[in-house]
Design an enzyme around this catalytic site. Sequence first.
Site, short mmCIF file in Angstrom:
data_model
loop_
_atom_site.label_atom_id
_atom_site.label_comp_id
_atom_site.label_asym_id
_atom_site.label_seq_id
_atom_site.Cartn_x
_atom_site.Cartn_y
_atom_site.Cartn_z
N HIS A 173 -81.21 -37.49 36.35
CA HIS A 173 -82.64 -37.19 36.39
C HIS A 173 -82.97 -36.37 37.64
CE1 HIS A 173 -86.90 -38.43 37.60
NE2 HIS A 173 -87.04 -37.64 36.55
N SER A 174 -83.70 -35.29 37.45
CA SER A 174 -84.15 -34.46 38.56
C SER A 174 -82.96 -34.00 39.42
CB SER A 174 -85.19 -35.23 39.38
OG SER A 174 -85.82 -34.40 40.32
N MET A 175 -82.97 -34.28 40.71
CA MET A 175 -81.89 -33.84 41.59
C MET A 175 -80.56 -34.52 41.26
SD MET A 175 -83.14 -31.49 43.50
CE MET A 175 -82.03 -31.29 44.90
N THR A 202 -84.24 -31.43 35.66
CA THR A 202 -83.46 -31.01 36.83
C THR A 202 -83.73 -29.54 37.15
OG1 THR A 202 -81.67 -32.59 36.41
CG2 THR A 202 -81.12 -30.65 37.72
#
Length: 592
Positions: A173-175, A202
Site C-alpha cells: 500500500h502506498s510507499m 503507490t
Amino acid sequence: MFLHSVNLWNLAFYALMVFMATLGLWDVFFGFEENKCSMSYMFEYPEYQKIELPKKLAKRYPAYELYLYGEGSYAEEHKVLPLTGIPVLFLPGNAGSYKQVRSIGSIALRKAEDIDFKYHFDFFSVNFNEELVALYGGSLQKQTKFVHECIKTILKLYKGQEFAPKSVAIIGHSMGGLVARALLTLKNFKQDLINLLITQATPHVAPVMPLDRFITDFYMTVNNYWILNARHINLTTLSVAGGFRDYQVRSGLTFLPKLSHYTSALSVVSSAVPKTWVSTDHLSIVWCKQLQLTTIRAFFDLIDADTKQITQNPKKKLSVLNHHFIRHPAKHFEENPSIVSDLTGTSMWVPVKVSKWTYVAYNESDKIYFTFPLANHRKIYTHVYCQSTMLDTNSWIFGCINSTSMCRQGVDLSWKAELLPTIKSLTLRLQDYPSLSHLVVYVPSIHGSKFVVDCEFFKKETRSIQLPVTHLFSFGLSSRKVILNTSGLFYNIELLNFGQIYQAFKVNVVSKCSGVKEEITSIYKLHIPWSYEDSLTIAQVPSSTEISVKLHIAQPENDSHVALLKMYTSSDCQYEVTVKTSFSQILGQVTA
C-alpha cells in the site's frame, strides 16, 4: 499616482491568483464523488501473531516486526508452526499500520472456508513502526532490506511441507509498493522470491512531495533499475489507483511506465475494475470491500492445482489479472476455456427474423434457444448488440456455423461479453465472423426469477455520434449538445478534442421517457481507450445526471483513439447530452 495604480493592479493580480488556487484546491479536496466503498468486517476477533525473527535480525532492525494475521480457530491452529498455506506479505505505506492487513486477510479466510480449506492463504504483515517515509526517505532502504529478510523468514516457516512455497506474493500500500519494487535493486536479492506484486495507491512515477534527496535518490534508483533491466524482469505487477477520491496520491503517479519489452505490468484505476466500479481514497483502498473481494477472487484463480501455490506461469497470471481487473466477461475464469459448446438436451428452438428483439423471461419451464439467421442482416447492418439482465456465470450467447435452423454445437461468444453493474452485454462486428450462419441466445429454465434479454442489429454510423468538447477558455458559458431520439439500446458519443490533463468538463445527460411504468436503469460509461481509467455512472431514468469528465493520463502523441461516452440506454427514452467546460475542475487538475 502611477506607482499607486501599479500597486493596485499587482494586488488585484495576486488576489486573483489566490482565488484561483483556492478554487483549485477546493476541487481537489472536495470536488469528487461520495465514498461508495462498502466496509469490510471481521466475523471473528482479529489476531496478529508476532513471528519470532532471528536474534541478529531483530537486533539489526529493533523498530521493525513481522506478524501473521488470523481469526478464531485459524489463529489458534497456526500458533503452532509450520504453516501449510500460500504466503502473502502486506507492506504498509507512509505512517501505515501492519493491522491494515485485516480486511483482505479476513476476506481471504472466509473464501477459504467456503471451499473447506482446499486452498488457503497466510497473510503476513510488516510493522514499519508507522514511519513517515513519504516525508523523510532515509528509512526506505532500511525497510527494503528488512522486507528481504522477512521473505526468507516466511519461507522457512513452511520447511518440510509437501507443497512448501518457494516464493511469496506481495501487496504494497502506498510507499509499501515502492519498497516492494526496490527489492529488485538489492545486490543479493533473487527475483524468483516474489511471484506476484500488487500495489495499491503507490506513487510509482515520482514522490508526491520530494522533500529530501533520500526520497529522490531512492526513486531514481528504483525506476532506473526497472527501465534498464526491463528485459530481465519477469515479475507480474499490478498497480491499482484510487481515482479522484485519492487526493494524496493522484492516479497519474501510480501508472507503471509502459515499456515495449516489459509486458508483465498492468495499471488500472479502481473505478474501472469490474465488480468494484468505485473510486477510493488513500486509506479506504485497503479496506474497500468491493476491491478486496476482486483481489481475493484473483488470488484464488492464480493457484496452480499441482503445486497448491500461486502459478509460475506468467501468461496465466496476466490472464487472471485481465479477467478480474480489466474486462470481466461475466463468467468464472478458465485458463483454457472451451470455444465450442454442445447445444443439446430437451429444449425449444425459436427462430427470430426481426432486427430488434426483446424477451422477458419469467418462470420458464423449458430451455429455449432463440436463433437469429445472419444472412439477410449482413446485407443491411454492420453490428449486432445483445444484453441480458441475468448476471449468472453461465454461457448465454453462441454462434452457429453453416446451420439451417438449429445446431448441435456452437461457438461460445459469452467470453467476449462484458459485465456491467446491471447487465452483461456483447457487441459483435458481423464481418469479423464470416463463418457464422446464426446467432443463438440461450434462455435457461428458471423458477421464481425474472430477467430481460435484448438484441438488435444496427449500422455503426447510426450509433456513433461525434460531440466536440467546448474550448478551455469558454469558462462554462457555452455548451455543445446532441440528442438521441431513436430507439437504440447502445450509443457511442465520441468526445472529440479531449485528451489533455488540464481539460475538464461537466456532461449532463437528461432522459425523458414515455409510457414507462417500471423503474429503468441506464449506464453511462466514460471509456478512455489509452488508459485503464474508465468510470461508470448508473442513472434511474427519467432523470438528469451530471458526469465529471477529466483524465488521469494524457493521450499519447502517437495515439489516435477517441475518448467515448458509452451509453447503455432504454428504447423507451430520449436522451439529451450536453457538455461544457468546468473551470473549477480545470483549476483542480492543474493544482494537483
